[in-house]
Design a protein around this motif. Structure first.
Motif, PDB file in Angstrom:
ATOM      1  N   TYR A 259      49.844  42.283  41.450  1.00  0.00           N
ATOM      2  CA  TYR A 259      48.934  42.976  40.868  1.00  0.00           C
ATOM      3  C   TYR A 259      48.297  43.603  42.502  1.00  0.00           C
ATOM      4  N   PRO A 314      47.964  38.754  36.826  1.00  0.00           N
ATOM      5  CA  PRO A 314      45.844  38.305  36.908  1.00  0.00           C
ATOM      6  C   PRO A 314      46.227  38.402  35.268  1.00  0.00           C
ATOM      7  N   SER A 316      42.866  38.885  32.969  1.00  0.00           N
ATOM      8  CA  SER A 316      42.500  40.024  31.957  1.00  0.00           C
ATOM      9  C   SER A 316      42.393  40.735  32.836  1.00  0.00           C
ATOM     10  N   THR A 317      42.208  42.487  32.393  1.00  0.00           N
ATOM     11  CA  THR A 317      41.756  43.607  33.121  1.00  0.00           C
ATOM     12  C   THR A 317      40.921  43.421  33.639  1.00  0.00           C
ATOM     13  N   HIS A 323      47.155  44.085  35.055  1.00  0.00           N
ATOM     14  CA  HIS A 323      48.033  43.680  34.085  1.00  0.00           C
ATOM     15  C   HIS A 323      48.471  43.972  32.739  1.00  0.00           C
ATOM     16  N   THR A 359      48.097  32.781  38.423  1.00  0.00           N
ATOM     17  CA  THR A 359      47.097  33.791  37.498  1.00  0.00           C
ATOM     18  C   THR A 359      45.928  33.662  38.651  1.00  0.00           C
TER      19      THR A 359
END
Length: 381
Positions: A259, A314, A316-317, A323, A359
């Motif tokens: 990410y 990730p 969440s956004t 994400h 995460t």
């Protein structure tokens, strides 16, 4: 630095070079096979592990989460973060979030009791060093020794299981004459390797060691390594490779951050971008297959065993760019562990032993109604 010309020239030859190098080194594997083992795999807390970072020393929009409130889904909990007093001091400090910033923060005794309770439940609790703001450059042997003593003090005070290395930014950078990842010369890298080996030796085989590099420092090394033969490239390109390689037998788990990344070329010599299963599949395939560093077929980064690899995503956004919805998470796992749902990218093997997921972060997952961890539990049972 504009790397477009170098990319164009290398793309013409990397496909053939990769196939030859992987075949010659024995790293090319069949669809039903797993990557070669390169050392003993430390005893795992679970066959498949869920790793998460817990915002312990700071607060943000995700809210503070007490360690005792972390659900049993999480097998490895990385306490974020231990940070240095200065970039080159090697002196790492860690403290709980101030009450003015985190009204619900535990007392130190309550936190230590929560660590013991997690360990009694079979979980691992680690101190994570670095993060976005914690630049660590062990440029001298004095900084190296201070790193060892200060990290040991944190581990001992809180009764932790080990260390997570989350060096970002300018922490790792290769000197111009440092061109072979198997024989690093740059002091900050040599000293980091030495410091971690000292810690592992001090605490023994039960010491848990994880790493969370960004793709820029690992998979980008397929194209670029350091400043390059003619100079001018970003000296940080691929700079984690010598650290991973030197510590691969000591390593419990590598979970690259898939990410906050730019497009990265995979082993199919196509650029892969965040936002879907394809990126996670291609990036993880590189770790489980191995790859020539900077296109040099005589300098191949060997595959890591699947038990030492997890995919970083990730939660969440809100947690970071890149994400993906749970359907894409599961496609990634299906492709890499079962050989199904692979899309257009063809992997170089199938790895049922892939360790799991990491995460950023436990806090953001809680903020998102535990969607990430609940999906993990549902997938692996």
């Amino acid at each position: 630095m504009d790397r477009s010309l170098s990319r164009h020239l290398r793309r013409l030859t990397l496909a053939t070079a990769t196939a030859c190098a992987l075949a010659a080194s024995g790293l090319l594997v069949t669809e039903a096979s797993a990557g070669p083992s390169t050392g003993p795999v430390p005893k795992a807390a679970a066959d498949h592990a869920l790793v998460g970072y817990l915002h312990t020393s700071f607060a943000n929009g995700s809210g503070y989460t007490r360690l005792s409130d972390v659900p049993d889904s999480w097998d490895i909990i990385d306490l974020a973060f231990g940070e240095p007093t200065s970039a080159t001091s090697g002196d790492i400090r860690f403290s709980l979030c101030p009450r003015t910033e985190c009204p619900g923060v535990e007392s130190k005794d309550e936190f230590k009791a929560a660590v013991k309770a997690k360990q009694a439940a079979g979980k691992k609790v680690l101190i994570s060093i670095g993060g976005q703001n914690g630049q660590v450059q062990l440029t001298t042997t004095q900084a190296r020794d201070t790193f060892v003593s200060s990290v040991s003090a944190i581990i001992d005070e809180y009764g932790l299981d080990g260390l997570d290395i989350d060096f970002e930014g300018h922490s790792l950078s290769l000197n111009a004459d440092d061109t072979d990842f198997k024989n690093p010369k740059t002091p900050s890298i040599v000293n980091l390797i030495s410091a971690v080996k000292t810690l592992k030796s001090k605490y023994g085989s039960g010491f848990t060691l994880t790493m969370a590099p960004e793709t820029f420092f690992v998979q980008l090394g397929y194209q670029f390594y350091g400043t390059g033969k003619w100079g001018g490239q970003d000296p940080r390109a691929g700079a984690y490779l010598p650290v991973i390689h030197a510590l691969r037998d000591d390593l419990t788990l590598l979970h690259v951050q898939d990410y906050n990344s730019g497009p990265i070329m995979g082993l199919d010599n196509q650029y892969h971008s965040m936002g879907g299963a394809d990126f996670h599949i291609a990036m993880t395939d590189m770790l489980l297959t191995g790859f020539p560093v900077a296109g040099d077929t005589n300098n191949v980064f060997p595959a890591l065993p699947p038990e030492k690899v997890a995919i970083g995503m990730p939660a969440s956004t809100n947690a970071g760019n890149g994400h993906v919805p749970t359907t894409e998470v599961n496609k990634s796992l299906d492709c890499l562990t079962k050989g199904t749902n692979c899309g257009s990218y063809k992997t170089h093997g199938t790895w049922p032993g892939l360790r799991g997921l990491m995460t950023w972060s436990i806090n953001w997952d809680r903020h998102n109604s535990w969607e990430f961890s609940k999906n993990f539990d549902g997938y692996f049972g």
